[in-house]
Design an enzyme around this catalytic site. Structure first.
Site, short mmCIF file in Angstrom:
data_model
loop_
_atom_site.label_atom_id
_atom_site.label_comp_id
_atom_site.label_asym_id
_atom_site.label_seq_id
_atom_site.Cartn_x
_atom_site.Cartn_y
_atom_site.Cartn_z
N ARG A 76 47.50 41.31 36.09
CA ARG A 76 47.36 41.31 34.63
C ARG A 76 47.72 42.70 34.11
NH1 ARG A 76 42.55 42.58 31.18
NH2 ARG A 76 42.95 41.63 29.16
N HIS A 120 46.91 45.53 24.12
CA HIS A 120 45.73 46.18 24.70
C HIS A 120 45.60 47.55 24.01
CE1 HIS A 120 43.03 46.13 28.50
NE2 HIS A 120 42.65 47.18 27.78
N GLU A 165 40.20 42.11 23.95
CA GLU A 165 38.96 42.62 23.37
C GLU A 165 39.09 43.06 21.91
OE1 GLU A 165 37.29 45.65 25.88
OE2 GLU A 165 37.02 44.29 27.56
N ASN A 294 35.90 39.32 29.64
CA ASN A 294 35.68 40.60 30.32
C ASN A 294 34.19 40.89 30.31
OD1 ASN A 294 38.44 40.74 30.38
ND2 ASN A 294 38.61 42.48 28.98
N TYR A 296 31.12 43.59 31.97
CA TYR A 296 30.72 44.76 32.77
C TYR A 296 29.21 44.88 32.91
CZ TYR A 296 35.55 46.19 32.61
OH TYR A 296 36.90 46.21 32.78
N GLU A 361 38.53 40.77 33.35
CA GLU A 361 38.15 42.13 33.76
C GLU A 361 36.71 42.10 34.24
OE1 GLU A 361 38.60 45.35 30.94
OE2 GLU A 361 40.55 44.58 30.31
C1 FCB Z 1 37.42 47.39 28.82
C2 FCB Z 1 38.87 47.63 28.54
C3 FCB Z 1 39.62 48.25 29.68
C4 FCB Z 1 38.80 49.26 30.44
C5 FCB Z 1 37.44 48.72 30.77
C6 FCB Z 1 36.56 49.67 31.54
O1 FCB Z 1 36.71 47.36 27.64
O2 FCB Z 1 39.52 46.44 28.20
O3 FCB Z 1 40.82 48.78 29.18
O4 FCB Z 1 38.76 50.44 29.74
O5 FCB Z 1 36.77 48.35 29.61
#
Ligand code: FCB
Length: 456
Positions: A76, A120, A165, A294, A296, A361
């Protein structure tokens, strides 16, 4: 216990143009808002810029060879709009498109499936000067840009993503001001969110017309796994509000064709939403094939907030308190909790049924070092990835239609306002020499891909 993923589950790694390419003046590329922002003193940690980054624009062939060694089935990446249209409008700059043409061919030669993101975050600066995402015209410009890329790469790229995002573009860029273009205007941020969504809708329609039948179109959202920090009505309301701005502001128009009524009411002192014209919501709801997610870390909230010290990415939420969790965290300070991912994909599956999901992500930053023996030991990253992949597997077992997983990131790169201080790669980059060194997590991920599963 072995966890095997369904046949055809798509494994990959992700990057983004401004974070890895460098060569910001090559082949007629114009400036983007991230060039301007990173060159503005005080905006990026260490004064870092994407001028050189991981030098991928020049070294992409070596990086594709590395992907092949990793056994990556999919990659990607994003296309830099100011390479294709230096000023964001008008005819294509063929030399900019040539780069992606060569990249896609190199991927295909190695049997790697290209997964292309059109936006992006690197808006051409000239479009920002004309109002940026606050201007409705930017959405129309995006659809034109999408067609220029589709005309060149259509037929070779099976999966297209319009935006990465949009929450970050709108609220980090136009409300908190911590991302380009660095504006701090809550009303403008809500307007920007709408124009980003409209860009997605117009872009999707334009892509459908320009691409061969069967090509998949998607959008990627950074959905928030919002959890209450206490069992109080105030906490429940805080969850509703952050979920409204962080999730439903995007999911509802995309998948249900209308903005959520409670969100419109909650923000009516900031804006009257007059920028939403008749026909916009159906345009935004243009059918997509896949929703990229995405993830985290989870977000823990409660009532009793006294307002942020400075500009906030959450317009109208001064009374929401963001609660720091006390458990383990990554080098970003982000709490490690794969339960958030499990809950999130479940929720989307139940409340927005019928849309296949893909984790576009997921990953973690740690302070990685190359040892004297040349190895990069990153057991925390392996543990993070393992837990999150187990959550993905649990969700699939529970019936969630989850089609793939992309680790963020293939390479260490320019981590936006953190510059080069945060390393998310499974491959280490020495920025002085541009040497790539596999971290232990890269070796581990190769085995996961090879086995199509996790051995515990
Ligand atoms: C996301 C972004 C990516 C990267 C990660 C850690 O929000 O899409 O570009 O910076 O965080």
């Amino acid at each position: 216990m072995t966890r095997t993923f369904p046949p055809g589950f798509l494994w990959g790694a992700a990057t983004a143009a401004y974070q890895i390419e460098g060569a910001t003046a090559a082949d007629g590329r114009g400036p983007s808002i991230w060039d301007t922002f990173s060159h503005t003193p005080g905006k990026v940690s260490g004064g870092d810029t994407g001028d050189v980054a991981a030098d991928h624009y020049r070294g992409f062939r070596e990086d594709v060879a590395l992907m092949a060694e990793l056994g990556l089935p999919a990659y990607r990446f994003s296309v830099s709009w100011p390479r294709v249209q230096p000023g964001g409008r008008g005819p294509a700059n063929p030399r900019g498109l040539d780069h992606y043409d060569r990249l896609v061919d190199a991927l295909l030669e190695h049997g790697i499936r290209p997964v292309l993101t059109l936006y992006h975050w690197d808006l051409p600066q000239e479009l920002e000067d004309a109002g940026g995402w606050g201007a409705r015209d930017t959405a129309a410009r995006f659809a034109e840009y999408a067609v220029l890329v589709a005309d060149r790469l259509g037929g070779r790229v099976p999966l297209w993503t319009t935006l990465n995002e949009p929450w970050c573009s709108a609220f980090l860029g136009y409300a908190a001001g911590v991302h380009a273009p660095g504006r701090t205007d809550p009303a403008l941020a809500l307007r920007a969110a709408h124009h980003l969504l409209l860009a997605h809708g117009l872009g999707t329609a334009a892509l459908r017309a320009a691409l061969p039948a069967g090509t998949q179109v998607s959008i990627t959202l950074n959905l928030h796994a919002v959890e209450p920090a206490s069992d109080t009505p105030a906490a429940a309301d805080a969850v509703r509000r952050i979920d409204g701005l962080g999730n439903r502001l995007f999911l509802d128009p995309l998948l249900r064709g209308r903005y959520p009524a409670d969100l419109l009411a909650d923000t009516d002192e900031i804006t009257d939403w007059g920028f939403v014209r008749s026909g916009d919501e159906p345009a935004i709801a243009a059918p997509i094939d896949v929703l990229g997610v995405n993830y985290y870390a989870p977000t823990l909230v409660d009532g009793g907030g006294t307002g942020p010290d400075g500009p906030s990415p959450w317009p109208g939420c001064a009374d929401v308190r963001f609660v720091e969790s006390t458990g383990p965290a990554t080098a970003m300070g982000w709490p490690i909790d794969a339960g958030g991912l499990r809950a999130l994909v479940h929720r989307v599956h139940t409340e927005y049924p019928g849309i296949p999901l893909m984790i576009t992500e997921n990953g973690a930053a740690f302070d990685d070092l190359v040892n004297s023996d040349g190895a990069v030991r990153d057991p925390e990253r392996i543990a993070y990835l393992r837990e999150h992949l187990a959550a993905v597997h649990d969700a699939i077992e529970a019936g969630v239609d989850l089609r793939g997983y992309f680790v963020w990131s293939l390479l260490d790169n320019f981590e936006w306002a953190y510059g080069y201080s945060k390393r998310f790669g499974i491959v280490h980059v020495d920025y002085a020499t541009q040497r790539r060194v596999w971290k232990d997590s890269a070796h581990w991920y190769r085995e996961v891909i090879r086995a199509n599963g996790l051995k515990q």
